[in-house]
Scaffold this active site. Structure first.
Site, PDB file in Angstrom:
ATOM      1  N   ASP A  34       0.818  -1.214   0.000  1.00  0.00           N
ATOM      2  CA  ASP A  34       0.000   0.000   0.000  1.00  0.00           C
ATOM      3  C   ASP A  34       0.857   1.272   0.000  1.00  0.00           C
ATOM      4  OD1 ASP A  34      -2.306   1.472   0.050  1.00  0.00           O
ATOM      5  OD2 ASP A  34      -2.600   1.319   2.207  1.00  0.00           O
ATOM      6  N   HIS A  51       3.036   3.280  -8.840  1.00  0.00           N
ATOM      7  CA  HIS A  51       2.843   1.837  -9.048  1.00  0.00           C
ATOM      8  C   HIS A  51       4.094   1.196  -9.655  1.00  0.00           C
ATOM      9  CE1 HIS A  51      -1.172   1.959  -7.620  1.00  0.00           C
ATOM     10  NE2 HIS A  51      -1.635   2.699  -8.614  1.00  0.00           N
ATOM     11  N   LEU A 145      11.669 -20.177  -2.661  1.00  0.00           N
ATOM     12  CA  LEU A 145      10.571 -19.307  -2.222  1.00  0.00           C
ATOM     13  C   LEU A 145       9.307 -19.521  -3.070  1.00  0.00           C
ATOM     14  CD1 LEU A 145       9.746 -16.686  -0.505  1.00  0.00           C
ATOM     15  CD2 LEU A 145      10.332 -15.417  -2.577  1.00  0.00           C
TER      16      LEU A 145
HETATM   17  C1  FPP Z   1      -2.015   0.141  -3.246  1.00  0.00           C
HETATM   18  O1  FPP Z   1      -1.487   1.448  -3.305  1.00  0.00           O
HETATM   19  C2  FPP Z   1      -1.418  -0.647  -4.300  1.00  0.00           C
HETATM   20  C3  FPP Z   1      -2.109  -1.285  -5.281  1.00  0.00           C
HETATM   21  C4  FPP Z   1      -3.573  -1.247  -5.389  1.00  0.00           C
HETATM   22  C5  FPP Z   1      -1.418  -2.042  -6.324  1.00  0.00           C
HETATM   23  C6  FPP Z   1      -0.163  -2.753  -5.942  1.00  0.00           C
HETATM   24  C7  FPP Z   1       0.603  -2.976  -7.169  1.00  0.00           C
HETATM   25  C8  FPP Z   1       1.932  -2.893  -7.309  1.00  0.00           C
HETATM   26  C9  FPP Z   1       2.860  -2.725  -6.188  1.00  0.00           C
HETATM   27  C10 FPP Z   1       2.593  -2.976  -8.646  1.00  0.00           C
HETATM   28  C11 FPP Z   1       2.148  -4.039  -9.574  1.00  0.00           C
HETATM   29  C12 FPP Z   1       2.344  -5.404  -9.061  1.00  0.00           C
HETATM   30  C13 FPP Z   1       3.161  -6.327  -9.582  1.00  0.00           C
HETATM   31  C14 FPP Z   1       3.097  -7.702  -9.054  1.00  0.00           C
HETATM   32  C15 FPP Z   1       4.116  -6.047 -10.640  1.00  0.00           C
HETATM   33  P1  FPP Z   1      -2.499   2.658  -3.566  1.00  0.00           P
HETATM   34  O2  FPP Z   1      -2.527   2.941  -5.017  1.00  0.00           O
HETATM   35  O3  FPP Z   1      -3.825   2.321  -2.983  1.00  0.00           O
HETATM   36  O4  FPP Z   1      -1.794   3.803  -2.787  1.00  0.00           O
HETATM   37  P2  FPP Z   1      -2.529   5.011  -2.061  1.00  0.00           P
HETATM   38  O5  FPP Z   1      -3.424   4.392  -0.992  1.00  0.00           O
HETATM   39  O6  FPP Z   1      -1.406   5.790  -1.486  1.00  0.00           O
HETATM   40  O7  FPP Z   1      -3.302   5.736  -3.112  1.00  0.00           O
END
Ligand code: FPP
Length: 260
Positions: A34, A51, A145
Protein backbone atom coordinates in the site's frame (compact mmCIF):
# COMPACT_ATOMS: atom_id res chain seq x y z
CA UNK A 1 21.97 -16.54 -9.33
CA UNK A 2 20.97 -13.44 -7.40
CA UNK A 3 23.80 -11.68 -5.60
CA UNK A 4 23.58 -12.07 -1.87
CA UNK A 5 22.69 -8.85 -0.08
CA UNK A 6 22.71 -9.62 3.56
CA UNK A 7 25.70 -11.93 3.71
CA UNK A 8 27.86 -9.49 1.73
CA UNK A 9 27.05 -6.53 3.93
CA UNK A 10 29.06 -5.27 6.87
CA UNK A 11 27.77 -6.32 10.29
CA UNK A 12 25.06 -3.88 11.37
CA UNK A 13 24.51 -2.54 7.87
CA UNK A 14 21.17 -4.24 7.69
CA UNK A 15 20.35 -3.37 11.27
CA UNK A 16 18.99 -6.48 12.85
CA UNK A 17 19.87 -9.02 10.15
CA UNK A 18 22.69 -10.44 12.27
CA UNK A 19 20.25 -10.75 15.19
CA UNK A 20 17.65 -12.73 13.28
CA UNK A 21 17.13 -16.27 14.47
CA UNK A 22 17.18 -18.33 11.30
CA UNK A 23 15.63 -21.27 13.09
CA UNK A 24 12.52 -19.22 13.85
CA UNK A 25 11.76 -17.45 10.62
CA UNK A 26 8.14 -16.75 9.72
CA UNK A 27 7.31 -19.48 7.22
CA UNK A 28 4.86 -17.33 5.32
CA UNK A 29 4.83 -13.53 5.06
CA UNK A 30 1.88 -11.64 3.58
CA UNK A 31 2.28 -8.06 2.33
CA UNK A 32 -0.29 -5.40 1.46
CA UNK A 33 1.70 -3.24 -0.97
CA UNK A 34 0.00 0.00 0.00
CA UNK A 35 0.93 3.65 -0.46
CA UNK A 36 2.03 3.79 -4.09
CA UNK A 37 -0.36 6.67 -4.81
CA UNK A 38 0.72 8.68 -1.75
CA UNK A 39 4.39 8.09 -2.54
CA UNK A 40 3.85 9.57 -6.01
CA UNK A 41 1.68 12.43 -4.74
CA UNK A 42 4.33 13.49 -2.20
CA UNK A 43 6.87 13.68 -4.99
CA UNK A 44 4.49 15.54 -7.30
CA UNK A 45 4.48 12.57 -9.70
CA UNK A 46 1.58 10.80 -11.44
CA UNK A 47 0.15 7.79 -9.57
CA UNK A 48 1.39 5.56 -12.39
CA UNK A 49 4.98 6.19 -11.34
CA UNK A 50 4.06 5.20 -7.80
CA UNK A 51 2.84 1.84 -9.05
CA UNK A 52 5.97 1.39 -11.17
CA UNK A 53 8.11 2.12 -8.13
CA UNK A 54 5.92 -0.32 -6.17
CA UNK A 55 6.64 -3.08 -8.68
CA UNK A 56 10.37 -2.29 -8.29
CA UNK A 57 10.09 -2.54 -4.51
CA UNK A 58 8.49 -5.97 -4.89
CA UNK A 59 11.46 -7.14 -6.99
CA UNK A 60 13.85 -6.23 -4.16
CA UNK A 61 11.71 -7.80 -1.44
CA UNK A 62 11.32 -11.07 -3.36
CA UNK A 63 15.11 -11.39 -3.57
CA UNK A 64 15.55 -10.49 0.08
CA UNK A 65 12.87 -12.95 1.22
CA UNK A 66 14.42 -15.73 -0.89
CA UNK A 67 17.87 -15.02 0.54
CA UNK A 68 16.53 -14.95 4.07
CA UNK A 69 15.02 -18.41 3.57
CA UNK A 70 11.35 -17.49 3.82
CA UNK A 71 9.14 -20.31 2.51
CA UNK A 72 6.26 -18.25 1.12
CA UNK A 73 5.58 -14.60 0.34
CA UNK A 74 2.08 -13.48 -0.62
CA UNK A 75 1.80 -9.99 -2.11
CA UNK A 76 -1.54 -8.25 -2.67
CA UNK A 77 -1.25 -6.83 -6.19
CA UNK A 78 -4.88 -6.23 -7.20
CA UNK A 79 -8.05 -6.73 -5.19
CA UNK A 80 -11.58 -7.54 -6.35
CA UNK A 81 -12.41 -3.97 -5.26
CA UNK A 82 -9.59 -2.34 -7.26
CA UNK A 83 -11.75 -2.54 -10.42
CA UNK A 84 -13.47 0.57 -9.01
CA UNK A 85 -10.36 2.63 -9.84
CA UNK A 86 -10.22 4.74 -13.02
CA UNK A 87 -9.89 2.57 -16.13
CA UNK A 88 -6.43 3.91 -17.00
CA UNK A 89 -5.09 3.00 -13.55
CA UNK A 90 -6.57 -0.51 -13.79
CA UNK A 91 -5.01 -0.85 -17.23
CA UNK A 92 -1.63 0.28 -15.91
CA UNK A 93 -1.71 -2.19 -13.01
CA UNK A 94 -2.55 -5.02 -15.43
CA UNK A 95 0.28 -4.06 -17.76
CA UNK A 96 2.73 -3.82 -14.83
CA UNK A 97 1.76 -7.37 -13.94
CA UNK A 98 2.24 -8.53 -17.53
CA UNK A 99 5.64 -6.76 -17.66
CA UNK A 100 6.61 -8.32 -14.35
CA UNK A 101 5.93 -11.77 -15.77
CA UNK A 102 7.66 -11.03 -19.08
CA UNK A 103 10.75 -9.53 -17.50
CA UNK A 104 11.17 -11.42 -14.25
CA UNK A 105 10.04 -14.96 -14.86
CA UNK A 106 13.37 -16.33 -16.14
CA UNK A 107 15.29 -14.76 -13.27
CA UNK A 108 12.74 -16.03 -10.75
CA UNK A 109 12.99 -19.49 -12.30
CA UNK A 110 16.81 -19.46 -12.24
CA UNK A 111 16.62 -18.60 -8.56
CA UNK A 112 14.32 -21.55 -7.83
CA UNK A 113 11.28 -19.35 -7.05
CA UNK A 114 7.89 -20.95 -7.58
CA UNK A 115 5.32 -18.40 -8.71
CA UNK A 116 1.64 -18.91 -7.95
CA UNK A 117 -1.41 -16.72 -8.35
CA UNK A 118 -4.37 -16.51 -6.01
CA UNK A 119 -7.64 -14.84 -6.97
CA UNK A 120 -10.15 -15.02 -9.78
CA UNK A 121 -7.71 -15.38 -12.65
CA UNK A 122 -10.57 -16.24 -15.06
CA UNK A 123 -11.73 -12.63 -14.68
CA UNK A 124 -8.51 -11.24 -16.20
CA UNK A 125 -7.79 -10.51 -19.86
CA UNK A 126 -7.03 -13.72 -21.84
CA UNK A 127 -3.49 -12.56 -22.70
CA UNK A 128 -2.63 -12.01 -19.04
CA UNK A 129 -4.20 -15.35 -18.10
CA UNK A 130 -1.90 -17.08 -20.61
CA UNK A 131 1.19 -15.40 -19.13
CA UNK A 132 0.07 -16.43 -15.65
CA UNK A 133 -0.48 -20.06 -16.67
CA UNK A 134 2.88 -20.14 -18.43
CA UNK A 135 4.72 -18.64 -15.44
CA UNK A 136 3.05 -21.05 -13.02
CA UNK A 137 3.82 -24.06 -15.24
CA UNK A 138 7.45 -22.99 -15.80
CA UNK A 139 8.20 -22.65 -12.09
CA UNK A 140 5.86 -25.35 -10.72
CA UNK A 141 8.67 -27.70 -9.68
CA UNK A 142 10.91 -25.10 -8.08
CA UNK A 143 11.64 -25.71 -4.43
CA UNK A 144 12.72 -22.27 -3.20
CA UNK A 145 10.57 -19.31 -2.22
CA UNK A 146 6.89 -19.60 -3.13
CA UNK A 147 5.88 -16.21 -4.49
CA UNK A 148 2.13 -15.94 -4.34
CA UNK A 149 0.65 -12.99 -6.16
CA UNK A 150 -2.90 -12.05 -5.18
CA UNK A 151 -4.56 -10.69 -8.31
CA UNK A 152 -8.30 -10.07 -8.63
CA UNK A 153 -8.29 -11.43 -5.11
CA UNK A 154 -10.79 -10.78 -2.33
CA UNK A 155 -11.03 -12.90 0.80
CA UNK A 156 -14.83 -12.76 0.88
CA UNK A 157 -14.99 -13.93 -2.74
CA UNK A 158 -12.49 -16.67 -1.88
CA UNK A 159 -14.65 -17.88 1.02
CA UNK A 160 -17.81 -17.67 -1.07
CA UNK A 161 -16.14 -19.78 -3.76
CA UNK A 162 -15.08 -22.36 -1.17
CA UNK A 163 -18.61 -22.50 0.27
CA UNK A 164 -20.05 -23.10 -3.21
CA UNK A 165 -17.55 -25.87 -4.02
CA UNK A 166 -18.26 -27.58 -0.69
CA UNK A 167 -22.04 -27.12 -0.98
CA UNK A 168 -22.01 -28.64 -4.45
CA UNK A 169 -20.18 -31.71 -3.14
CA UNK A 170 -22.71 -31.96 -0.30
CA UNK A 171 -25.65 -31.68 -2.71
CA UNK A 172 -24.19 -34.47 -4.84
CA UNK A 173 -23.62 -36.55 -1.70
CA UNK A 174 -19.85 -36.58 -2.27
CA UNK A 175 -19.41 -35.02 1.15
CA UNK A 176 -21.49 -35.59 4.29
CA UNK A 177 -22.40 -32.58 6.45
CA UNK A 178 -20.63 -34.02 9.49
CA UNK A 179 -17.42 -34.29 7.45
CA UNK A 180 -17.27 -30.56 6.71
CA UNK A 181 -14.56 -29.18 8.96
CA UNK A 182 -11.84 -26.51 8.99
CA UNK A 183 -9.48 -28.65 6.91
CA UNK A 184 -12.11 -29.05 4.19
CA UNK A 185 -12.54 -25.26 4.08
CA UNK A 186 -8.76 -24.74 3.91
CA UNK A 187 -8.43 -27.28 1.10
CA UNK A 188 -10.88 -25.24 -0.95
CA UNK A 189 -9.19 -21.88 -0.52
CA UNK A 190 -6.76 -20.55 -3.11
CA UNK A 191 -4.00 -20.98 -0.54
CA UNK A 192 -4.59 -24.76 -0.12
CA UNK A 193 -1.39 -26.48 0.92
CA UNK A 194 0.37 -23.32 2.14
CA UNK A 195 0.95 -22.61 5.81
CA UNK A 196 -1.12 -19.69 7.13
CA UNK A 197 0.80 -16.40 7.13
CA UNK A 198 2.81 -15.93 10.31
CA UNK A 199 3.39 -12.27 9.60
CA UNK A 200 1.43 -9.58 7.77
CA UNK A 201 3.26 -6.42 6.73
CA UNK A 202 1.20 -3.35 5.90
CA UNK A 203 3.11 -0.21 4.98
CA UNK A 204 1.86 3.37 4.47
CA UNK A 205 0.27 3.98 7.86
CA UNK A 206 -3.13 2.35 7.38
CA UNK A 207 -4.29 -0.25 9.88
CA UNK A 208 -6.72 -2.30 7.86
CA UNK A 209 -6.93 -5.86 6.57
CA UNK A 210 -8.66 -4.78 3.31
CA UNK A 211 -10.34 -8.08 2.47
CA UNK A 212 -7.01 -9.95 2.44
CA UNK A 213 -6.68 -13.59 3.59
CA UNK A 214 -9.43 -13.25 6.21
CA UNK A 215 -9.60 -16.96 7.04
CA UNK A 216 -5.86 -17.52 6.87
CA UNK A 217 -4.90 -14.61 9.13
CA UNK A 218 -6.78 -15.72 12.24
CA UNK A 219 -3.51 -15.89 14.23
CA UNK A 220 -1.17 -13.86 12.05
CA UNK A 221 1.07 -11.26 13.69
CA UNK A 222 0.57 -7.81 12.15
CA UNK A 223 3.41 -5.34 11.54
CA UNK A 224 2.69 -1.80 10.41
CA UNK A 225 4.97 0.98 9.22
CA UNK A 226 4.40 4.52 7.92
CA UNK A 227 6.81 3.97 5.04
CA UNK A 228 5.05 3.86 1.67
CA UNK A 229 5.48 0.63 -0.27
CA UNK A 230 7.82 2.05 -2.98
CA UNK A 231 10.26 2.99 -0.19
CA UNK A 232 10.06 -0.42 1.47
CA UNK A 233 13.53 -1.98 1.43
CA UNK A 234 15.08 -5.28 2.58
CA UNK A 235 16.13 -3.50 5.78
CA UNK A 236 12.44 -2.97 6.63
CA UNK A 237 11.71 -6.63 5.96
CA UNK A 238 14.51 -7.50 8.36
CA UNK A 239 13.03 -5.16 10.97
CA UNK A 240 9.58 -6.73 10.60
CA UNK A 241 11.01 -10.25 10.95
CA UNK A 242 13.13 -9.22 13.92
CA UNK A 243 10.13 -7.70 15.72
CA UNK A 244 8.02 -10.73 14.82
CA UNK A 245 10.59 -12.89 16.58
CA UNK A 246 10.24 -10.84 19.77
CA UNK A 247 6.50 -11.52 19.94
CA UNK A 248 4.92 -14.23 21.98
CA UNK A 249 2.40 -16.24 19.98
CA UNK A 250 -0.11 -18.11 22.07
CA UNK A 251 -2.76 -19.13 19.50
CA UNK A 252 -5.41 -18.77 22.18
CA UNK A 253 -3.43 -20.80 24.72
CA UNK A 254 -1.38 -19.55 27.65
CA UNK A 255 2.31 -18.75 27.85
CA UNK A 256 3.54 -21.73 29.80
CA UNK A 257 1.74 -24.77 28.47
CA UNK A 258 3.51 -27.20 30.81
CA UNK A 259 1.17 -28.87 33.31
CA UNK A 260 1.22 -27.17 36.70
C1 FPP B 1 -2.02 0.14 -3.25
O1 FPP B 1 -1.49 1.45 -3.31
C2 FPP B 1 -1.42 -0.65 -4.30
C3 FPP B 1 -2.11 -1.29 -5.28
C4 FPP B 1 -3.57 -1.25 -5.39
C5 FPP B 1 -1.42 -2.04 -6.32
C6 FPP B 1 -0.16 -2.75 -5.94
C7 FPP B 1 0.60 -2.98 -7.17
C8 FPP B 1 1.93 -2.89 -7.31
C9 FPP B 1 2.86 -2.73 -6.19
C10 FPP B 1 2.59 -2.98 -8.65
C11 FPP B 1 2.15 -4.04 -9.57
C12 FPP B 1 2.34 -5.40 -9.06
C13 FPP B 1 3.16 -6.33 -9.58
C14 FPP B 1 3.10 -7.70 -9.05
C15 FPP B 1 4.12 -6.05 -10.64
P1 FPP B 1 -2.50 2.66 -3.57
O2 FPP B 1 -2.53 2.94 -5.02
O3 FPP B 1 -3.83 2.32 -2.98
O4 FPP B 1 -1.79 3.80 -2.79
P2 FPP B 1 -2.53 5.01 -2.06
O5 FPP B 1 -3.42 4.39 -0.99
O6 FPP B 1 -1.41 5.79 -1.49
O7 FPP B 1 -3.30 5.74 -3.11
Amino acid sequence: MWKKWFSRSEPGEHNNYDKINHEKLPRHIAIIMDGNGRWAQRKGLPRALGHRAGAEALRGIVKAAAEMGIQALTAYAFSTENWRRPADEVQLLMSLLADYLDNEINELHQNNVQIRFIGNIDGLAPGLQKKIEKAQAQTAHNTGLILNLAVNYGARAELLRAVKIIAEKAVHKELALQDINESIIEENLYTAGLPAPDLLIRPSGDYRISNFLLWQMAYTEFWFTDINWPDFKPVHLVQAVYEFQQRERRFGGIKNTKKR
